[in-house]
Design an enzyme around this catalytic site. Structure first.
Site, short mmCIF file in Angstrom:
data_model
loop_
_atom_site.label_atom_id
_atom_site.label_comp_id
_atom_site.label_asym_id
_atom_site.label_seq_id
_atom_site.Cartn_x
_atom_site.Cartn_y
_atom_site.Cartn_z
N GLU A 96 85.06 3.57 11.80
CA GLU A 96 85.09 4.74 12.66
C GLU A 96 85.69 5.96 11.97
OE1 GLU A 96 85.95 2.05 16.67
OE2 GLU A 96 87.38 3.59 16.05
N CYS A 109 89.60 12.29 10.91
CA CYS A 109 90.41 11.08 10.77
C CYS A 109 89.49 9.99 10.23
CB CYS A 109 90.98 10.70 12.13
SG CYS A 109 92.04 9.25 12.12
N CYS A 116 91.84 -4.40 10.29
CA CYS A 116 93.18 -4.24 9.75
C CYS A 116 93.95 -5.54 9.93
CB CYS A 116 93.91 -3.10 10.46
SG CYS A 116 95.56 -2.76 9.78
N CYS A 120 99.45 -4.35 14.62
CA CYS A 120 100.34 -3.53 15.46
C CYS A 120 99.87 -3.63 16.91
CB CYS A 120 100.32 -2.08 15.00
SG CYS A 120 100.91 -1.85 13.29
N CYS A 123 97.48 -0.91 18.72
CA CYS A 123 96.29 -0.46 17.99
C CYS A 123 95.12 -1.43 18.18
CB CYS A 123 96.64 -0.34 16.50
SG CYS A 123 95.25 0.12 15.46
N GLU A 165 94.89 0.06 6.77
CA GLU A 165 96.11 0.54 6.13
C GLU A 165 95.74 1.04 4.74
OE1 GLU A 165 99.13 1.68 4.29
OE2 GLU A 165 99.57 1.12 6.37
N SER A 219 104.12 5.68 9.66
CA SER A 219 103.96 5.16 11.01
C SER A 219 105.25 4.44 11.38
CB SER A 219 102.76 4.20 11.08
OG SER A 219 101.56 4.89 10.87
N HIS A 221 107.30 4.57 14.76
CA HIS A 221 107.11 4.00 16.10
C HIS A 221 108.30 3.23 16.66
CE1 HIS A 221 103.14 5.33 15.19
NE2 HIS A 221 102.87 4.33 14.38
N HIS A 291 97.40 6.05 23.46
CA HIS A 291 96.04 6.14 24.00
C HIS A 291 95.76 4.86 24.77
CE1 HIS A 291 91.78 6.81 24.44
NE2 HIS A 291 91.86 7.96 23.78
N CYS A 334 91.76 4.42 18.03
CA CYS A 334 91.31 3.83 16.77
C CYS A 334 90.86 2.39 16.97
CB CYS A 334 92.46 3.88 15.76
SG CYS A 334 91.97 3.24 14.16
#
Length: 351
Positions: A96, A109, A116, A120, A123, A165, A219, A221, A291, A334
């Site tokens: 994407e 982006c 991945c 996380c 995500c 990543e 990142s 968080h 999101h 994402c």
């Protein structure tokens, strides 16, 4: 030359390859300078479009250096102007990109991996697992396809914040950075290119060696190692303190990315600890609303709480920016679009 061919090389390497090839084929040396710009500066869909080149030379180029493409599987347009692309690769994997217009700025982006491995919790990409690394052509090709569709939409800014990543695919990402930044590539200024990472220490060390002023985003968080481990399993391998020490050695302005998750990392104590970490590195804090499409089992922090959190940072001398959620009416989180498209395909196959 297999796979992405010239498009897998840095512009400097592609120039050397072309000079050698035109000499071997008996063409005038200046032909290499005519061919090179058609890779990235003024890209072509195929060599047959290169009207400034003789027909015979175009045919030779199609054979020697075919120009592979990413196929636009799905394109979604948001009411706010955000555009989401799902690109289908040759092996049927999908990645994407998200184009975010804002005034004269067009930020793309991009993805560096299919899937991945980091898992996380907030995500959607992490939930699908790791598929494979992307090649330089497949990474830079996301920009190339946008330009091919409309040269006026050439991105002004690039962020490696899509699927994957980046620093776990450093070989391809390092080459791509050269393609993006080189005047013979896309010619995008280094300060307009940001690599976002959870903090892969070997990759950070390699990235720090680059002389260009590329931007680094961590990142983060979370503000403690225990808290971070609960949402980012990579903390077990590369802990918060080690990541921050590596970022200190980067010698450039660092940004902390901080997704706000209701009841998890949005307390006053979190804000105070985050302020202390940001002051330690002189870091800018990008506060990102969660999101909802990316993590349906987590609760986004309320808008009022985000404002209070940001103000608490600013009152402690930290530069904090609250990024508004874009593309809420499309699958803009994402990894979300790929998940939705694959789900529909499985449903159609089953029926």
């Amino acid at each position: 030359m297999a796979a992405g061919g010239l498009l897998d090389q840095t512009p400097a390497a592609a120039r050397t390859t072309l000079r050698r090839w035109v000499e071997e084929q008996g063409h005038p040396a200046y032909r290499a300078s005519q061919i090179l710009p058609r890779l990235w500066q003024a890209p072509l869909e195929s060599w047959s479009e290169a009207s400034d080149l003789p027909l015979a030379l175009r045919a030779e180029l199609e054979t020697a250096f075919p120009l592979p493409r990413l196929t636009a599987d799905t394109i979604q347009q948001s009411k706010d102007g955000t555009r989401k692309y799902l690109w289908r690769l040759e092996d049927n994997e999908a990645i994407e990109s998200v184009l975010i217009p804002s005034g004269n700025r067009r930020t793309l982006c991009i993805s560096s991996q299919a899937g991945c491995a980091l898992g996380c919790t907030f995500c959607a990409t992490g939930r699908m697992g790791f598929r494979r690394n992307l090649t330089p052509f497949e990474i830079a090709g996301q920009i190339r396809e946008v330009v091919l569709r409309d040269p006026a939409e050439k991105p002004t800014n690039i962020v490696f914040m899509g699927m994957g990543e980046p620093l776990l695919n450093w070989g391809a990402v390092g080459t791509t950075l050269s393609i993006l930044n080189s005047p013979e590539g896309f010619g995008i200024g280094a300060r307009h290119i940001t690599v976002s990472t959870v903090g892969i220490l070997p990759g950070l060390a390699e990235f720090a060696k680059r002389p260009e002023q590329f931007r680094l985003a961590i990142s983060l968080h979370a503000t403690t190692s225990v808290q971070r481990l609960g949402i980012m399993p990579i903390e077990k391998k590369y802990d918060l303190d080690a990541v921050l020490k590596a970022a200190e050695a980067f010698r450039r302005r660092v940004t902390f990315e901080y997704v706000m998750i209701g009841g998890v990392n949005d307390s006053d104590a979190d804000a105070d600890r985050l302020a202390a970490l940001a002051r330690r590195l002189g870091a800018l804090v990008n506060i990102l609303p969660l999101h909802p499409g990316g993590a349906p089992d987590l609760t986004p922090t309320t808008a009022s709480r985000i404002r209070t959190f940001a103000d608490r940072l600013r009152n402690q001398g930290v530069e904090a920016a609250v990024r508004r959620s874009r593309g809420l009416d499309i699958n803009a989180a994402c990894g979300q679009l790929r998940v939705e498209v694959e789900k529909k395909r499985r449903g159609q196959t089953a029926s």
